[in-house]
Design an enzyme around this catalytic site. Structure first.
Site, PDB file in Angstrom:
ATOM      1  CD  GLU A   1       7.775   8.718  -1.588  1.00 65.07           C
ATOM      2  OE1 GLU A   1       7.081   9.725  -1.341  1.00 65.07           O
ATOM      3  OE2 GLU A   1       7.774   7.713  -0.850  1.00 65.07           O
TER       4      GLU A   1
ATOM      5  CB  ILE B   1       8.154   5.645  -8.815  1.00 65.19           C
ATOM      6  CG1 ILE B   1       9.407   6.308  -9.392  1.00 65.19           C
ATOM      7  CG2 ILE B   1       7.183   5.254  -9.915  1.00 65.19           C
ATOM      8  CD1 ILE B   1      10.269   5.372 -10.224  1.00 65.19           C
TER       9      ILE B   1
ATOM     10  CG  HIS C   1       2.283  -1.925  -1.118  1.00 57.40           C
ATOM     11  ND1 HIS C   1       1.097  -1.330  -0.774  1.00 57.40           N
ATOM     12  CD2 HIS C   1       3.224  -1.350  -0.331  1.00 57.40           C
ATOM     13  CE1 HIS C   1       1.306  -0.456   0.191  1.00 57.40           C
ATOM     14  NE2 HIS C   1       2.591  -0.443   0.477  1.00 57.40           N
TER      15      HIS C   1
END
Ligand SMILES: Cc1ncc(C[n+]2csc(CCOP(=O)(O)OP(=O)(O)O)c2C)c(N)n1
Lengths: 333, 330
Positions: free
Chosen positions: B66, B93, B133
């Site tokens: 990421e 993120i 999640h």
């Protein structure tokens, strides 16, 4: 191979220009150090003393529309990209005329118009960013290259590895380099990585790599030229390890007592300016009077720059509030 | 909300997909990056069929890294492209936190480089995703100058805000709520439209209490409003839509009208966006408040997995009803 034989491939004018930039870098950084010692510079000063050949060599090997993401000891690259000594000193003094208008200090400056990505303190953060610039060139089918580097310490960061891997997978037109100056602040290479050559790290990504004498401006220039030519030809990224030594402390407040004196003596003899002078002499491209002349010229430029920077006003406090967000007209075409 | 002639109903997730498709057709600079967004079409199938339509240099499957691909998007954006990055789940993120807060957010302020990019981040709970999640990470970025943050609650807003985000010259974090993906539908206008960044919308007008919220919680507030209507309490529901820039005027106007405010969000309570807005109301609207500012938000725990735990964790209609009754009594 004999240094002079290899360097025969470089034009006389190019080599003389590189010599000029070596001297300008040294002279400018010596002035910045002096200003620091006088208490004129508020932030840190990280010089490239003894390592000038790296930035001067690679920046000379690029086209003007290529993009660089310099390492924090790459003063020569800023100069070659057209940052004047005056602008640079203004930046160190936090003046209005500095490229960041006082928003950031020292070599933390950039300018998209001059193809320089602004340095980010978080080491290696600009490696994926440079890969992304190369991705843009590839997507648009442009014949441009990105050139980005970090120190030996910076190559331990995840972002370094993520960038290397991504660039290799997509065969992006980017050249990554590492200035291996044997120390990261006070941490010697042996506590940074369990390998002796940083170039080993490129192998894991299927990326070709090369070890280069970082104190030899001609060697840096030629290796960079080769890597850039490959990238431009669509052959993907290359990794260059420039071996060198940090001759000052990590920053000018650091006396670097952790570095053995003998090691510094050994590298002093390999000073990139002396090395360049020997090469120019050998090739018949310059002699003592010429070297002296260049020394006078750069001193004058640094004097003028210092005067300019000192006369430049400081930014006003309320300028703090300006520039958090961009406007549409600032987007690169 | 605008309705068009004989157009089909689309889901929230389809609205997002339409926005991407239309922007890619409209502007050659727009391209996509993310994990599994190509042949697979993305974890939530937002980009299904895009690879065939736009090719592998406009729909880039990335390595699982990421920070690396967000960094690459920043570089491409500075060179004049318009990358839209997909975080498979908003939770991941955190791996790109450094690139987002230190590079994307600060480049323009420091040295004048515009970074026109979007990060799409599917966020939120209610889908049994567990601690990794289901997260709502917007608070981490709310505190970081230089980023714009968007969190739509309806298909209309999802499409219009994503288009506006792609056309914005700054880094925009676009938090799309997974719970809403296939649960809400709307008929969208057929013509091109945007929802401008920085504009809240009063989704329901009311006279007694303002509920200030965003994302999936907007729907919860609207449900609570129906329950409370029968009890004679009239809620006004303000959907922030954009968290940065925050539309303070709309929030203040609503609270000046109702004199009472509930902050409702799905992110943890401490240091959340509700805390900031409550502080703003205390500073700017103190003299028109007729009761304490109430926050309804999950406890300060990670999002738990098992059904009863997650149900306990997430705000419920009954929480809003109870909070509103308490506030109405002042
Ligand atoms: C991610 C990160 N961690 C820590 C620092 C603080 N820091 C600045 S320079 C430096 C050492 C850098 O070493 P190296 O990459 O080898 O470059 P050198 O300065 O030795 O030339 C450290 C630890 C930083 N800038 N970034």
């Amino acid at each position: 191979m004999d240094q002079a034989v290899v360097a025969n491939d470089i034009k006389r004018s190019d080599l003389r220009e590189m010599y000029y930039y070596l001297r300008l870098t040294r002279s400018l950084e010596e002035r910045i150090t002096a200003l620091y010692r006088q208490g004129r510079i508020v932030g840190g000063v990280y010089t490239s003393h003894g390592m000038e050949a790296i930035a001067v060599g690679y920046a000379s090997a690029l086209n003007p529309d290529d993009v660089i993401a310099p390492f924090h000891r790459d003063m020569g690259a800023f100069l070659i990209r057209g940052f004047s000594p005056g602008e640079i000193i203004a930046q160190y003094l936090g003046k209005q005329a500095g490229p960041t208008k006082g928003k950031d200090g020292n070599v933390h400056m950039g300018d998209l118009k001059r193809g320089v990505l602004g340095f980010v303190s978080h080491l290696a953060d600009n490696m994926p960013v440079a890969a992304g610039a190369a991705l843009a060139f590839k997507i648009r089918g442009e014949s441009r290259v990105a050139f980005a580097g970090t120190g030996d310490g910076g190559t331990s960061r995840g972002d370094f590895h993520e960038a290397m891997n991504f660039a290799a997978v997509r065969r992006l037109p980017v050249v990554f380099f590492c200035t291996n100056n044997q120390y990261a602040y006070s941490t010697p290479l042996r506590y940074q990585m369990a390998i002796t050559d940083v170039v080993e790290r490129a192998k894991a990504y299927g990326m070709p790599g090369e070890i280069v004498d970082g104190n030899d401006v001609a060697a840096v220039y030629l290796a960079s030229k080769r890597a850039v030519a490959k990238a431009r030809a669509g052959e993907g990224p290359t990794f260059l390890e420039f071996k060198t030594m940090r001759m000052h402390g990590h920053s000018e407040h650091d006396a670097a007592k952790y570095v053995p004196r003998e090691l510094l003596e050994e590298w002093k003899a390999k000073d990139p300016i002396l090395k360049a002078e020997r090469l120019l002499t050998q090739l018949g491209y310059g002699e003592t009077s010429y070297f002296h002349e260049v020394g006078e010229r750069v001193k004058k430029e640094v004097d003028t720059g210092t005067e300019f920077a000192e006369q430049s006003p400081l930014p006003e406090g309320r300028e703090t509030l300006v520039g958090v967000f961009a406007t549409e007209d600032e987007v690169q075409p | 909300m605008t309705t068009a002639t004989a157009a089909q109903e689309v889901t929230y997730v389809e609205a997002i997909s339409q926005a991407l498709d239309e922007e890619m057709s409209r502007d050659r600079r727009v391209f996509l990056m993310g994990e599994d967004i190509g042949a697979y079409g993305g974890a939530f199938k937002v980009t299904e069929g895009f690879l065939e339509k736009y090719g592998e240099w406009r729909v880039l499957d990335t390595p699982l890294a990421e920070s690396g691909f967000v960094g690459a998007a920043i570089g491409a954006a500075m060179m004049g492209l318009r990358p839209v990055v997909e975080m498979q789940f908003a939770d991941f993120i955190s791996c790109a936190f450094d690139q987002i807060t230190e590079v994307a957010a600060k480049n323009h302020y420091r040295w004048g480089a515009a970074v026109p990019m979007v990060i799409r981040a599917p966020f939120g709970g209610g889908v049994h995703g567990g601690p990794f999640h289901s997260e709502c990470p917007e608070g981490w970025f709310f505190h970081s100058p230089g980023l714009k943050i968007v969190a739509p609650s309806t298909p209309y807003d999802a499409k219009g805000l994503l288009k506006a985000a792609i056309r914005d010259p700054n880094p925009v974090l676009y938090f799309e709520h997974k719970f809403l993906y296939r649960r809400i539908k709307a008929t969208l206008p057929q013509e091109d439209y945007i929802v401008p960044l920085g504009k809240a919308e009063v989704k329901r007008t009311g006279s007694d209490i303002s509920v200030i919220t965003y994302g999936a919680m907007v729907h919860l507030a609207l449900e609570a409003a129906e329950v409370l209507r029968k009890e004679g309490i009239d809620l006004e529901v303000v959907d922030l839509r954009t968290l940065i820039p925050l539309d303070k005027e709309t929030v203040y106007a609503s609270v000046r009208k109702t004199s009472k405010a509930i902050m409702l969000h799905e992110d943890n309570k401490t240091g959340g966006i509700g805390a900031e807005i409550a502080a703003l109301l205390a500073e700017e609207c103190f003299d028109c408040l007729d009761g304490p500012i109430i926050r309804i938000a999950p406890p300060d725990t990670p999002v738990p997995f098992s059904t009863p735990l997650e149900e306990f964790f997430l705000p419920k209609v009954s929480d809003i009803v109870a909070g509103a009754k308490k506030l109405a009594a002042y």
